[in-house]
Design a protein around this motif. Structure first.
Motif, PDB file in Angstrom:
ATOM      1  N   GLY A  89      -1.224 -54.672 -40.857  1.00  0.00           N
ATOM      2  CA  GLY A  89      -0.642 -53.097 -41.167  1.00  0.00           C
ATOM      3  C   GLY A  89      -1.143 -52.152 -40.832  1.00  0.00           C
ATOM      4  O   GLY A  89      -0.615 -50.797 -40.901  1.00  0.00           O
ATOM      5  N   VAL A 175      12.251 -53.281 -41.987  1.00  0.00           N
ATOM      6  CA  VAL A 175      11.639 -51.989 -42.280  1.00  0.00           C
ATOM      7  C   VAL A 175      12.405 -50.851 -42.534  1.00  0.00           C
ATOM      8  O   VAL A 175      13.662 -51.068 -42.604  1.00  0.00           O
ATOM      9  CB  VAL A 175      11.487 -51.427 -40.378  1.00  0.00           C
ATOM     10  N   VAL A 186       4.326 -51.985 -37.897  1.00  0.00           N
ATOM     11  CA  VAL A 186       5.326 -52.956 -38.645  1.00  0.00           C
ATOM     12  C   VAL A 186       5.880 -53.683 -37.210  1.00  0.00           C
ATOM     13  O   VAL A 186       6.088 -52.916 -36.448  1.00  0.00           O
ATOM     14  CB  VAL A 186       6.324 -52.946 -39.377  1.00  0.00           C
TER      15      VAL A 186
END
Length: 377
Positions: A89, A175, A186
């Motif tokens: 990430g 998210v 992401v």
């Protein structure tokens, strides 16, 4: 469909070419791609990004996927940084250098999984980066794939970017933009399309870059453009992108960066890891460069009046050449000329007064610290 290779005479078309034509864009041939230079006014687009938002098409950038059990170690050997230490990430700015430490390209690496990375290269350097990575990962259990033709890339940049993007996200994907920090990425669903959403950019503003399957790029663009306009933003072309990155002190390959320049001369030594395992390409040269005095270094220059230094102009002191401008413009945000230049290292201290030779006329400039502009956080 977009492509990463073109003929000598026909520029590649962005998957958004029709959308740009409908918006009345002026096009330019950039690194073998036909891309929007501006839609109406460079100045208006620049100011929109600083005050609200601009929407950019970056589909000319290169996407290179590196996968495999030893992908992380392979990239440690291939790049100047240490991608193996990145958490999934995370993203990191870095470079590919040659054996002499010269910069082949500057790029951003995203870690998508334990054994999966996405390397984003500049459009003009996709082929040399792919070739370099493929050669350098050969001793490892890793694979390099040029996926440029598979992806569109759009960017929302500016203080309204969160307000623009948030309502378009599918909440079921979980998210949360409040926790997606700078240089993080992401997987998300935006406007009904699965995308990679990254909080990265090249303007000095907050914003997002959205990697989209090429066949769905128009859908994402249209949704983001409508939301951008609702918040007072506009579509923005490459011309204002250049003045935005200049104000933010961000280097451009072919101007501040090249194979003739090391990361240290460019003021980017912070991204170089010197205590890596022997064998990393360019490591020995970079270790030497880190210890040697620099002849010239990259600095910021602040000018007076309205005439701006331009790339290639000589920097002078007491009638002798002491450097060269790499990028320059009249800053739309600051209202005075700004430039980046390589100058003799002993003249790089902020406050030093120099001149720039503009067709025989010497314009006064002052060395200043970079960046010229920093957004309020």
């Amino acid at each position: 469909m977009s492509t990463s290779t073109t003929s000598e005479t026909t520029p590649a078309a962005s998957p958004l070419a029709a959308a740009h034509a409908e918006l009345g864009a002026s096009f330019t041939d950039f690194a073998g791609w036909s891309m929007p230079l501006r839609y109406a006014s460079d100045l208006a687009e620049h100011k929109a990004v600083r005050s609200s938002a601009g929407l950019f098409d970056l589909s000319h950038m290169g996407e290179i996927r590196v996968t495999g059990p030893e992908a992380a170690r392979a990239l440690d050997a291939a790049l100047v940084g240490r991608p193996s230490t990145m958490a999934v990430g995370r993203a990191a700015y870095g470079m590919v250098v040659d054996h002499d430490g010269g910069i082949v390209d500057d790029l951003v690496t995203y870690r998508l999984g334990e054994e999966e990375f996405l390397v984003v290269a500049n459009a003009a350097n996709v082929e040399p980066v792919v070739v370099a990575l493929a050669d350098r990962v050969r001793p490892f259990e890793a694979h390099v794939a040029d996926e440029t033709a598979r992806w569109g890339l759009v960017a929302v940049q500016g203080p309204a970017s969160v307000a623009i993007v948030a309502p378009l996200l599918d909440p079921s994907a979980g998210v949360d933009l409040a926790t997606l920090r700078y240089y993080r990425s992401v997987g998300a669903v935006l406007a009904g399309v699965e995308v990679l959403l990254a909080r990265t950019g090249y303007t000095g503003e907050d914003g997002f870059e959205v990697f989209v399957p090429v066949e769905r790029t128009r859908r994402v663009w249209d949704a983001l453009l409508a939301a951008t306009r609702e918040h007072g933003g506009v579509p923005a072309g490459l011309a204002c992108r250049d003045t935005l990155r200049l104000e933010a002190g961000m280097p451009l390959y072919g101007h501040e960066l090249s194979r003739d320049v090391t990361p240290f001369a460019a003021g980017l030594g912070r991204v170089v890891v010197l205590d890596k395992e022997p064998g990393a390409v360019g490591l020995a040269a970079l270790q030497r460069s880190a210890q040697e005095p620099l002849a010239r270094v990259l600095v910021g220059l602040r000018g007076e009046g309205r005439r701006a230094p331009r790339a290639g102009y000589a920097v002078v002191a007491a009638g002798r050449g002491v450097g060269e401008v790499t990028s320059g413009a009249l800053s739309p945000t600051l209202g005075h000329p700004v430039a980046m230049a390589y100058v003799d290292a002993e003249l790089a201290e902020p406050g030093t007064r120099l001149g720039v030779d503009v067709r025989g006329t010497e314009l006064p400039v002052e060395v200043v610290a970079l960046p010229f502009y920093r957004r309020e956080r």
